[in-house]
Scaffold this motif. Structure first.
Motif, PDB file in Angstrom:
ATOM      1  N   ALA A  12      27.955 -71.497  39.842  1.00 44.11           N
ATOM      2  CA  ALA A  12      28.238 -71.065  38.473  1.00 44.11           C
ATOM      3  C   ALA A  12      29.648 -71.445  38.023  1.00 44.11           C
ATOM      4  O   ALA A  12      29.905 -71.562  36.823  1.00 44.11           O
ATOM      5  CB  ALA A  12      28.039 -69.560  38.349  1.00 44.11           C
ATOM      6  N   LYS A  13      30.552 -71.664  38.953  1.00 42.16           N
ATOM      7  CA  LYS A  13      31.935 -72.015  38.598  1.00 42.16           C
ATOM      8  C   LYS A  13      32.026 -73.333  37.829  1.00 42.16           C
ATOM      9  O   LYS A  13      32.956 -73.518  37.056  1.00 42.16           O
ATOM     10  CB  LYS A  13      32.809 -72.098  39.850  1.00 42.16           C
ATOM     11  N   ILE A  14      31.068 -74.235  38.038  1.00 39.00           N
ATOM     12  CA  ILE A  14      31.154 -75.535  37.363  1.00 39.00           C
ATOM     13  C   ILE A  14      30.348 -75.586  36.066  1.00 39.00           C
ATOM     14  O   ILE A  14      30.392 -76.569  35.352  1.00 39.00           O
ATOM     15  CB  ILE A  14      30.737 -76.691  38.294  1.00 39.00           C
ATOM     16  N   LEU A  15      29.617 -74.524  35.769  1.00 41.14           N
ATOM     17  CA  LEU A  15      28.789 -74.494  34.562  1.00 41.14           C
ATOM     18  C   LEU A  15      29.567 -73.949  33.372  1.00 41.14           C
ATOM     19  O   LEU A  15      30.512 -73.167  33.534  1.00 41.14           O
ATOM     20  CB  LEU A  15      27.566 -73.611  34.795  1.00 41.14           C
ATOM     21  N   PRO A  16      29.135 -74.293  32.170  1.00 46.63           N
ATOM     22  CA  PRO A  16      29.732 -73.650  30.985  1.00 46.63           C
ATOM     23  C   PRO A  16      29.506 -72.131  31.044  1.00 46.63           C
ATOM     24  O   PRO A  16      28.484 -71.664  31.558  1.00 46.63           O
ATOM     25  CB  PRO A  16      28.958 -74.268  29.821  1.00 46.63           C
ATOM     26  N   ASP A  17      30.449 -71.381  30.505  1.00 50.62           N
ATOM     27  CA  ASP A  17      30.396 -69.915  30.541  1.00 50.62           C
ATOM     28  C   ASP A  17      29.124 -69.333  29.929  1.00 50.62           C
ATOM     29  O   ASP A  17      28.707 -68.239  30.289  1.00 50.62           O
ATOM     30  CB  ASP A  17      31.601 -69.313  29.818  1.00 50.62           C
ATOM     31  N   VAL A  18      28.507 -70.056  29.012  1.00 50.54           N
ATOM     32  CA  VAL A  18      27.340 -69.519  28.327  1.00 50.54           C
ATOM     33  C   VAL A  18      26.234 -69.123  29.305  1.00 50.54           C
ATOM     34  O   VAL A  18      25.536 -68.128  29.102  1.00 50.54           O
ATOM     35  CB  VAL A  18      26.810 -70.513  27.253  1.00 50.54           C
ATOM     36  N   PHE A  19      26.086 -69.861  30.413  1.00 50.68           N
ATOM     37  CA  PHE A  19      25.013 -69.557  31.354  1.00 50.68           C
ATOM     38  C   PHE A  19      25.233 -68.223  32.070  1.00 50.68           C
ATOM     39  O   PHE A  19      24.310 -67.430  32.214  1.00 50.68           O
ATOM     40  CB  PHE A  19      24.839 -70.692  32.363  1.00 50.68           C
ATOM     41  N   THR A  20      26.461 -67.973  32.508  1.00 50.30           N
ATOM     42  CA  THR A  20      26.732 -66.690  33.169  1.00 50.30           C
ATOM     43  C   THR A  20      26.674 -65.548  32.161  1.00 50.30           C
ATOM     44  O   THR A  20      26.263 -64.449  32.499  1.00 50.30           O
ATOM     45  CB  THR A  20      28.095 -66.696  33.893  1.00 50.30           C
ATOM     46  N   LYS A  21      27.040 -65.841  30.918  1.00 49.97           N
ATOM     47  CA  LYS A  21      26.965 -64.806  29.885  1.00 49.97           C
ATOM     48  C   LYS A  21      25.515 -64.445  29.564  1.00 49.97           C
ATOM     49  O   LYS A  21      25.196 -63.291  29.306  1.00 49.97           O
ATOM     50  CB  LYS A  21      27.725 -65.240  28.636  1.00 49.97           C
ATOM     51  N   VAL A  22      24.632 -65.428  29.594  1.00 51.88           N
ATOM     52  CA  VAL A  22      23.201 -65.156  29.397  1.00 51.88           C
ATOM     53  C   VAL A  22      22.701 -64.218  30.496  1.00 51.88           C
ATOM     54  O   VAL A  22      21.980 -63.248  30.234  1.00 51.88           O
ATOM     55  CB  VAL A  22      22.375 -66.465  29.368  1.00 51.88           C
ATOM     56  N   LEU A  23      23.119 -64.470  31.738  1.00 52.38           N
ATOM     57  CA  LEU A  23      22.737 -63.582  32.844  1.00 52.38           C
ATOM     58  C   LEU A  23      23.269 -62.170  32.639  1.00 52.38           C
ATOM     59  O   LEU A  23      22.581 -61.192  32.931  1.00 52.38           O
ATOM     60  CB  LEU A  23      23.235 -64.141  34.180  1.00 52.38           C
ATOM     61  N   GLU A  24      24.493 -62.063  32.136  1.00 54.99           N
ATOM     62  CA  GLU A  24      25.074 -60.740  31.882  1.00 54.99           C
ATOM     63  C   GLU A  24      24.294 -59.992  30.803  1.00 54.99           C
ATOM     64  O   GLU A  24      24.047 -58.787  30.926  1.00 54.99           O
ATOM     65  CB  GLU A  24      26.542 -60.873  31.482  1.00 54.99           C
ATOM     66  N   VAL A  25      23.890 -60.683  29.750  1.00 55.13           N
ATOM     67  CA  VAL A  25      23.088 -60.060  28.688  1.00 55.13           C
ATOM     68  C   VAL A  25      21.752 -59.592  29.256  1.00 55.13           C
ATOM     69  O   VAL A  25      21.311 -58.464  28.996  1.00 55.13           O
ATOM     70  CB  VAL A  25      22.875 -61.033  27.504  1.00 55.13           C
ATOM     71  N   LYS A  26      21.108 -60.439  30.071  1.00 50.73           N
ATOM     72  CA  LYS A  26      19.831 -60.063  30.661  1.00 50.73           C
ATOM     73  C   LYS A  26      19.978 -58.820  31.530  1.00 50.73           C
ATOM     74  O   LYS A  26      19.121 -57.929  31.515  1.00 50.73           O
ATOM     75  CB  LYS A  26      19.267 -61.234  31.476  1.00 50.73           C
ATOM     76  N   LYS A  27      21.077 -58.731  32.266  1.00 52.18           N
ATOM     77  CA  LYS A  27      21.304 -57.565  33.120  1.00 52.18           C
ATOM     78  C   LYS A  27      21.536 -56.308  32.274  1.00 52.18           C
ATOM     79  O   LYS A  27      21.007 -55.246  32.593  1.00 52.18           O
ATOM     80  CB  LYS A  27      22.491 -57.814  34.043  1.00 52.18           C
ATOM     81  N   LEU A  28      22.317 -56.425  31.212  1.00 50.81           N
ATOM     82  CA  LEU A  28      22.548 -55.272  30.331  1.00 50.81           C
ATOM     83  C   LEU A  28      21.232 -54.745  29.756  1.00 50.81           C
ATOM     84  O   LEU A  28      21.023 -53.535  29.667  1.00 50.81           O
ATOM     85  CB  LEU A  28      23.486 -55.644  29.179  1.00 50.81           C
ATOM     86  N   MET A  29      20.363 -55.646  29.379  1.00 54.78           N
ATOM     87  CA  MET A  29      19.090 -55.228  28.802  1.00 54.78           C
ATOM     88  C   MET A  29      18.157 -54.654  29.869  1.00 54.78           C
ATOM     89  O   MET A  29      17.460 -53.675  29.621  1.00 54.78           O
ATOM     90  CB  MET A  29      18.428 -56.401  28.074  1.00 54.78           C
ATOM     91  N   ALA A  30      18.167 -55.236  31.050  1.00 53.19           N
ATOM     92  CA  ALA A  30      17.295 -54.743  32.127  1.00 53.19           C
ATOM     93  C   ALA A  30      17.708 -53.348  32.579  1.00 53.19           C
ATOM     94  O   ALA A  30      16.858 -52.526  32.925  1.00 53.19           O
ATOM     95  CB  ALA A  30      17.312 -55.704  33.306  1.00 53.19           C
ATOM     96  N   THR A  31      19.010 -53.073  32.576  1.00 47.87           N
ATOM     97  CA  THR A  31      19.504 -51.764  33.020  1.00 47.87           C
ATOM     98  C   THR A  31      19.609 -50.770  31.861  1.00 47.87           C
ATOM     99  O   THR A  31      20.069 -49.656  32.050  1.00 47.87           O
ATOM    100  CB  THR A  31      20.874 -51.894  33.701  1.00 47.87           C
ATOM    101  N   LYS A  32      19.206 -51.206  30.673  1.00 45.96           N
ATOM    102  CA  LYS A  32      19.221 -50.366  29.466  1.00 45.96           C
ATOM    103  C   LYS A  32      20.635 -49.919  29.084  1.00 45.96           C
ATOM    104  O   LYS A  32      20.827 -48.876  28.465  1.00 45.96           O
ATOM    105  CB  LYS A  32      18.328 -49.118  29.643  1.00 45.96           C
ATOM    106  N   ASP A  33      21.648 -50.735  29.450  1.00 46.44           N
ATOM    107  CA  ASP A  33      23.023 -50.425  29.066  1.00 46.44           C
ATOM    108  C   ASP A  33      23.299 -50.767  27.601  1.00 46.44           C
ATOM    109  O   ASP A  33      24.298 -50.339  27.033  1.00 46.44           O
ATOM    110  CB  ASP A  33      24.024 -51.166  29.965  1.00 46.44           C
ATOM    111  N   GLU A  34      22.416 -51.564  27.015  1.00 46.70           N
ATOM    112  CA  GLU A  34      22.486 -51.869  25.587  1.00 46.70           C
ATOM    113  C   GLU A  34      21.103 -51.667  24.999  1.00 46.70           C
ATOM    114  O   GLU A  34      20.098 -51.842  25.687  1.00 46.70           O
ATOM    115  CB  GLU A  34      22.960 -53.305  25.339  1.00 46.70           C
ATOM    116  N   LYS A  35      21.064 -51.307  23.725  1.00 45.41           N
ATOM    117  CA  LYS A  35      19.782 -51.003  23.089  1.00 45.41           C
ATOM    118  C   LYS A  35      19.120 -52.212  22.449  1.00 45.41           C
ATOM    119  O   LYS A  35      17.926 -52.210  22.213  1.00 45.41           O
ATOM    120  CB  LYS A  35      19.981 -49.901  22.056  1.00 45.41           C
ATOM    121  N   SER A  36      19.905 -53.246  22.156  1.00 48.94           N
ATOM    122  CA  SER A  36      19.325 -54.433  21.521  1.00 48.94           C
ATOM    123  C   SER A  36      20.000 -55.684  22.061  1.00 48.94           C
ATOM    124  O   SER A  36      21.122 -55.638  22.567  1.00 48.94           O
ATOM    125  CB  SER A  36      19.505 -54.380  20.002  1.00 48.94           C
TER     126      SER A  36
END
Length: 145
Positions: A12-36
């Motif tokens: 992940a260190k060599i990829l654009p930040d957008v990819f790790t950010k997509v994973l972070e959004v998916k995790k927030l939604m899976a753990t219900k830390d965000e509503k939308s």
């Protein structure tokens, strides 16, 4: 002509930040830390369009490949605490229990099917130790991916 999916593993260190950010959004939604998805994207700092563009193509390596899904069949005696001791044992293996289906006991025994995720192959070998627990009459590993 249908294009075949090709998976690659990249640090992940060599990829654009957008990819790790997509994973972070998916995790927030899976753990219900965000509503939308909108609020999750805003919190992480990516646009919703970037999230939707990559969400179906970006996965964590741990999420997809390092865990084993196992389906167990157990025959347990109809005694208090037997199923509980099995679940405690699985917890000690750091198993993530996905489903538990128990039939009504007949002739003093109940069939139980458990689907779970294990983190390492060594834990798969330890599953057979369930048969050492009091009240466990039979253990079968039906499948392991």
């Amino acid at each position: 002509m249908e294009q075949k999916t090709q998976l690659i593993v990249v640090d992940a260190k060599i990829l654009p930040d957008v990819f790790t950010k997509v994973l972070e959004v998916k995790k927030l939604m899976a753990t219900k830390d965000e509503k939308s998805f909108a609020s999750a994207c805003k919190r992480i700092g990516i646009s919703r369009s970037a999230y939707y563009k990559y969400k179906d193509s970006v996965f964590s390596y741990d999420e997809l490949f390092s865990r084993k899904i196992v389906n167990l069949y157990l025959l347990l005696s109809d005694s208090p605490g037997v199923l509980s001791s099995v679940l405690v044992f699985l917890h000690s293996l750091h198993a993530n229990i996905m489903t538990v289906n128990q039939s009504i006991p007949v002739d003093g025994a109940a069939a139980v099917n458990i689907s779970l995720r294990l983190i390492s192959p060594e834990e798969l070998k330890l599953l057979y130790s369930i048969s050492d627990l009091e009240g466990v009459l039979e253990v079968k590993i039906l499948s392991a991916e």
